[in-house]
Every structure is written in structure tokens, then in C-alpha cells.
Design an enzyme around this catalytic site. Sequence first.
Site, PDB file in Angstrom:
ATOM      1  N   ASP A  57       0.833  -1.192   0.000  1.00 14.73           N
ATOM      2  CA  ASP A  57       0.000   0.000   0.000  1.00 14.73           C
ATOM      3  C   ASP A  57       0.875   1.253   0.000  1.00 14.73           C
ATOM      4  O   ASP A  57       1.875   1.326   0.709  1.00 14.73           O
ATOM      5  CB  ASP A  57      -0.882  -0.024   1.254  1.00 14.73           C
ATOM      6  N   GLU A  88       0.966  -0.433  -5.040  1.00 18.66           N
ATOM      7  CA  GLU A  88      -0.082   0.551  -5.208  1.00 18.66           C
ATOM      8  C   GLU A  88       0.590   1.900  -5.355  1.00 18.66           C
ATOM      9  O   GLU A  88       1.088   2.479  -4.388  1.00 18.66           O
ATOM     10  CB  GLU A  88      -1.033   0.597  -4.016  1.00 18.66           C
TER      11      GLU A  88
END
Lengths: 419, 562
Positions: free
Chosen positions: B205, B248
Site C-alpha cells: 500500500d 499501489e
Amino acid sequence: MTDAGRAPTPPSEIDRQLAALGPREIVVGLPTYNNAATVATVAAAVRAGLAAHFPDAPAALVNIDCGSADGTPELLADAGVPVALARHDAPIGERATIPFHGLPGRDAALRLAFDAARRLKARVLVALEADVTSISAEWIDRLVRPVWEDKADLVVPAYARHRYEGTLTNLLLAPLVRALFGRRLRQPLGGACALSARLLDHVVAHPDLPSTGRDLVDLWVTGRAIADQFALGEAWLGPRRVESRTRMTDLPTVVAQVLSALFTVMERYEPLWLGVTGSEPVLAIGEPVVPGPEPTTVDVERMVGAFRRGVRDLVEIWAHVLAPETLGDVLSLDVRDAGTYRFPDPLWARVAYDFALGHHYGVIHRDHLLRSLVPLCLGRTAAFVIATRAASGAETDAALEKVGAAFEREKPYLTERWH
Amino acid sequence: MSHRPTGRDWYKDAVFYEVHVKAFADGNGDGVGDFVGLTGRLDYLKDLGVDCLWILPMYASPLRDDGYDIADFYSIHPAYGTVEDFQTFLDEAHARNLRVIADLVMNHTSDQHPWFQASRSGPASPYADYYVWSDADTRYRNARIIFIDTEKSNWTFDPVRKAYFWHRFFGHQPDLNYDNPAVRRAMLDVMRFWLDRGLDGFRCDAVPYLVEREGTSCENLAETHGVLKEFRRVIDEEFGGDRVLLAEANQWPEDVRPYFGEGDECHMAFHFPLMPRIYMAVRLEERLPIVDIFTHTPPIPPSAQWGLFLRNHDELTLEMVTNEERAFMYYAYAQDPEMKLNLGIRRRLAPLLDNDRRRVELLNSLLLTLPGSPIVYYGDEIGMGDNVYLGDRDGVRTPMQWSRDRNAGFSAADESTLYLPVITDPVYGYQAVNVAAQARTPSSLLNAMKRLIATRRTSPAFGRGAIEFLRPRNQRILAYVRRHQRDTLLIVNNLAGSPQPVELDLRGFAGSTPVEMLGQTRFPTIGEAPYFLSLGPHGFYWFRIERPDEGDEPYGIEDTAI
């Protein structure tokens, strides 16, 4: 009879023709559909065969045409043999796709031939194929004589073949018929056949005579005759050369049609096969011919490729059809080395039985089920070719015998799961 | 099974499925989904045909950002179960040939994390430098604020340490200090812990923000890439090279490109800008937005792969479109202001497309055939709806709709204890939209998705092939060729809601035959003339181009098979 067998020819018309013919000891049934190119050859062989071998027997040819547009029946009208011409409409579903034997509505045509033969008080009905041009006068004798002499009630043909001809018959149909019915027929669905008056009476009066379904009559008559102790003979004819514009040679369609017929017979007529164990050879008429060992023209690479693609694309369908251990064994077949690739006979028998069971229980759409068998057939055929490439005709024959024996041994696998 | 993606680069052929543990199935009846429940639904996922599950954050967390605020990297959030439950789930997934990757928030932790609690206690703490502290809130001024709706600054004053700490996201999510080698070692230990258990990789992330430097945007810095390369090297060495890192990085493709390194950084990265352009293209009935974004997509190393998605757990992000495009998207897809969130639209796939089944299938056709590995967001395979009146992004995180039983078959709990209410509106409510009903209906979206996914599996060209756009005169048709080794696919999509004709220049394939892959129908052979096709509203074709030396060649046994 249902609509499928209804003859649109006004009954009075065919009645009139049959009445005009009077009793005939030998009746030749000839179903046709657009066979103008070949029907004269067949008629000539019939004429010559009857003249040479049964000169004193009154005979007639009954043509059952299902709507030829090329004048086939007209060609037969002056074939030099007394003729009755019947027409029938093949069921619409069958006219849309031409079957593997090139004749829509074959079942209905055969039933009409049975009926005509009985009304003509025939001792022998011999049904022939209108597009097989290798027929000779000798074939008429081989097919008719055992019945004529009361040695057999049903005579089916065995053709002289290259060893890689009839692979589907050799590797699947014949082993299944052998294990199911208990007779070692070489070439079930050989197209031609001869029936005695006794057998004709028996099948026509039998409440089970298939009047719906497709391509069932040949197999049902064979199974019925065996189950009810009629004498069976296998007539060794020469090579079978087909000249047809309508015969289906698309492999998936052929596989689907043939097995659909056999699986449907299994489904509907359990008493014909469920309790049968072991097998007996069939009376040979003429000299059995071992498969010719000519050099192979089959494309093993492509067959192996199709099998690999099946493994890649169809596993999820097969998972519905094949028992887990069967699927596992199929997936672990080592096809990487075409030189050593083998498909064990017991595994192949279980594959065939799993498909029969999958058809029986309707696990997936039946046409999809049957078509998904094609890559497996190709995989099995490729393995057979690889295994016998260097073998003689007799050795190839022995390999086929082992396939049939495996189907017989594995039959309990099928029967235990059937109910 | 043998055709499941295997080998080290399995992710190039895989179809991913993004699932929230809390939202999928409740095994213990407390109103929150858990690993026991998820384990019980693995057969459904296997049947759907996906290859890899992506689990949203599952760690202990105060859940102020739905788990992206991790308070303990080594434990499972108690509502979701235990590490043992997770292990059982992972083993059961592997037993079904399903792989699993899990979200890992590398950039920051929760302010509840013991590291932060120790760090804030003072500069003498051994964890003092685990986070980015400053006496003033003036450093790194060039860094943008991402959550503009809630955050005024990237700095927040901590009254305990009496200093400002740096955070790119919420004020309760302090950024870890990757300049500190101890932080990098600690994070590698976290990854080892889960990889040792068999996890197949991480969805990393917010990776662009790991390292900060004065005078920069503090995004995509070379030092950040250095950290990722180090992690990749260690994981490859210690775990055999088949574990993946999915980055990401909500950036332009050319800015994302460095995250692949030379095949020595992240294995995969999301293609963010493609997604809004797919919606634009369908709304405009015009292929340009999609073709255009691919001309702006740089080539990536052979072992790398884009991750494609139509929707995910976040809002449909519009960060990567121009202001003009954004205004159009708002106009087209979010006329209710409640639907806007940050720079995006918080809706699920089906409601975004007015529940138009044809458009839903068309977008899935694009998802499954454009270059990259597709990621399906849980519930979108049955056309679940959303609830825009729930706060933040919760509207697209409601319980999975399994059946018309109580709580949509998601949980046996009292409905007032559910973590979020199930969708009950008359169009998308669980009585109308659920797995049980669709599984029984051959023509359902669920079964259509299964067929598309199963068909995608039949050619490696979907995952690995090069893409080449055709340029027919009809701009409403998006047609492209995907090639990989001997496999050639032709994909033709009608972006318009009306039937369209198209003439394709397929002279390069003269003599070949297009075989439609979903029905296995052979189309007319390609000649020198333009190849004419007509497509129904939002229709699409997936063709395999069969060369003349394929398919029709006889096996040599057909004529005499019987």
C-alpha cells in the site's frame, strides 16, 4: 408407430406396389438420400449377385428414399430388378444435420424395410448402403447365404481394412459392444445387414423396437438378437469404399452421433446388457482378414496436440464427467515424449464408462459431454498408433483384442455405478 | 490442475479477486466477516475461476482507516480471527490451487502501534527515529495533501513528544522513517513472518511515499525505489522467487514504470489511469480515451505485469484525469453529490453503469482482455450495489450477498450488530442480487463472469500478449490484437449502446479464420478485403485467429472413423 416412422407416401401407393410384387424370398432394402452418383453401381451388384448366387429365388428391391432431389429413386426404377419405391420424410431434426452414415432418418427407413419384407413374406431381408461403391456380387452371397441356409438370423459385415481405418470403431465402439452385449463383433454399425424372417417377426412385433430417437435401430437389433439367442454371423467382405457427398466426416459430430446412439440404447434397454458378463466370438463367414499393415497416413502429432488442448481447455468439463481418480490418471498421462506416450487400456475403459455414466445421469448437457470426449479419443488413437507403428497386422489385431478384453474386465466398474 | 498458472511468473496469467475479510462471510456469528467464514467460501471462489485472492488489511488495528492503520503487524485483527485461523485459510486456499496475497501498509502505521507509542515518548527512545519527526511543520512543503477533504497539513503536532510528526494520509497514520535501517529491517521481518506461513505475496500500500526529501514532492524518490529493490532482493533470495509484490502507486504510467525496476523491484503495479478512461470511453461511446492511455503506457520488463481493475475498495479515483475530464466524469457518473469523495466516485460497478447488464459485461470484457492481470472486486461478479449514504468508502464495502436468507446469508448475527448494513434497496438488495439465485440461473452475470474467466484461461496471450490497436473508421469500436508466441487473439468491443458496423483491416491475417472463443463458432475466413463485422449494443467478440495450417488439417482418421 410415431410420426418419425410415418410414411407420407399414400399407403395405398406402396401397398399397391407390394401387392403387385407378390411374395419374394429375398428382399433387398436400400435406403437412399441423394445417391444418384452411386446407386446404379449398387443396383448392378445386387442384380449380378442375385443372378449368380440365387438364380431361382424370387427377389425384389425396396427403395426407401427420404426426399432425394437428384432423382435417385427414378434411377432405381429401371435397375433390372423388381422394385418397390417408398418415400418417407426424415424427422426435421435429422434433416438439419447429416449423420455419419449419410442418411437422415435411417431408423425410419429400416423400420419401413422391415415392414415391407414381412409383407412380401421374405425369408431374407438384406439392407445395403447406397453409397458404398466397392460392393460386388460376392457381397450379396456372403450376407444372404447364412440366413438362406438357416445358419444365422443376423449377418453383419466385417470389411477388410487398413489397420488405422475405423479407429473409433476399433478402440471404442467395438470394445463397448463386446463388453455390453457379450459378442466380439469387429465392426458394429457396419451399415449393411441381413435378417431372417424369424428375427424380422421378432423385432417388428417387439414392443421395444425404437420408434423415437436416432440411429438406434441398428444397435438395438444387434443387442436384441444377441439377448434373445438368435444366431449371429459376421460376413467378411472386401474393402468398403464410400462415395458420398452427404456423409458426415466431422469427427466431433461422428463421435457425438455414434455414442449418443449407443448410450441411449444403454439407457433405454438395460436388460440387453446390464447382466451380461464375458464374451463369445462371432461366427465368421468367409475368411477373416487381418488389418493391412500399410504405412500410416495418420497425423499423430496433430492428434497429440488436440489431446493436449483438451487437457488445457476441457478439464473443467471432464471434472464433471470423469471420476476423480480417472481424471487424475488422464491428466498424469505423459504426452511430452511422443515416442513413449501410452494410454493404458483399463484407464481408457474407465474413461468410456465414466462418459456412459455421465450421459446416463445427465451431469452436463449431453451434446457437450459427447463432444468433450473427442480429444480423449484422439489421445487414445494417437497412443494406439504410436504403440503399433512398427507392429505387423496380426500384432495390431492382438493389441485391439487387449482393448476389448480390458473393457470386459472393467465392466463391473460400469454396472456397479449404473443404479 | 495443470492449466492453473504455475511457475515463478504465475501472476502474469492469474485472475485476482479482491476481498475484504470482514465483508465476505461471518463464521462465528458476531456480525463481522472472518477467516473461518472466508475459508468456508473458498469453493465458491475456486468455482468462479479466480487464481489469487487479495486480502485487504487483516492486522490488528483501531480501524480508523479500515485496517490501513495497522497497530500490530504480527497479529490478525481479533474480529477476523487468529493467526491460526489465517493459517488454516491459507492452507485450504492452497489445497484448491488458489494463491493469496495480503495488503501490507509499508508507509505508515496506526498511531496506536507500539513503535509509535515508544517513538513519541521522546528522542531517547530506541524507537525515536522510527517515524519522521520535526520541531516545525514547515519541511517538505512541496508534498501535496492527499486526503484534501479531511486533512489540512501533512504534519500533526504530538503533545507528548512536543514535536510534529509526518503523515501523508490521516493524522492518525504517522509515516515510518525509511531512512532508518532499523525500520527497513523491522519491515522485512514482518514480511518474512507472513511469507514463512506460505503467503504468496503482498499488495504494498502507498509505496510512492516511503522516503521524504526536501524540495521534492516526496513521491517516487530514488531512495524509495532503493528500499523496494532491497526488499525484493531479500524476498527472492529467501523464498524461491515466486512471491509477488504488487505496488499501489496511484501515478501516471510513466511514473509507475520505475516501480518495476529492471524486473528487480515490484512484480506488478496497478494501472490507475486506465480505469477512469474505460468509463469515459463507454460514456462518450468513443475509443480514444483508452487507446490514448495505452500510447502513454511505457513498455515494462518481461517479468512485470500491470494490475487492471474496474472498481476496488476505494473510490473510483480521478486523480489521474485532467480537471476537464474529471468534471465530465462527475457529470456522467455522479450526479448526486453524495457520490463524490475526495477526487473520486464512491460507487460499485453495476450502479455506475445504471445496472446495464450489457455495459457491465462489456467492461468486464475489457478488464479481461486488455494487457495485464485483471482484479475483480468482491461482489462485482454478481452486480452488487452500493450505499452512498454510508460514511467514507463504506458504501462499497457492505456484506457479500450470498442468498436471500437473513443478512443476505452473510452472518447469523442480529442484523443490528453487522459491521455495516446489507444492501436492501429494491434494485440491488440481497433479495434480488445474490449468489444463490445467480448460481442457479444459467444466464446470470455470475455465470457470464465464470464463462469469461474460463475462456480467458484458454490462451496465455490474454496475460502475456503484446497489444496492437486496430484503427477502424468507426470510432465507437475498440479493436485490438493480442499476440503471444503462436497464439493470436482479436478482440472487438462496441463501446456504443446501439448496434455498430465495423470494417477491420485484417489483411495481415489473410487466409486465417477467426474462431469466436465463447461459442467456438468459426467466422468467415479473412481475405484481402476489409473484414466486416456488426456488433450489438455494447457487444464484444473474442476471437482466436486460427491460421490455415491449424484446425482444419485432418487427423487422417475422420473419413473412416466408424
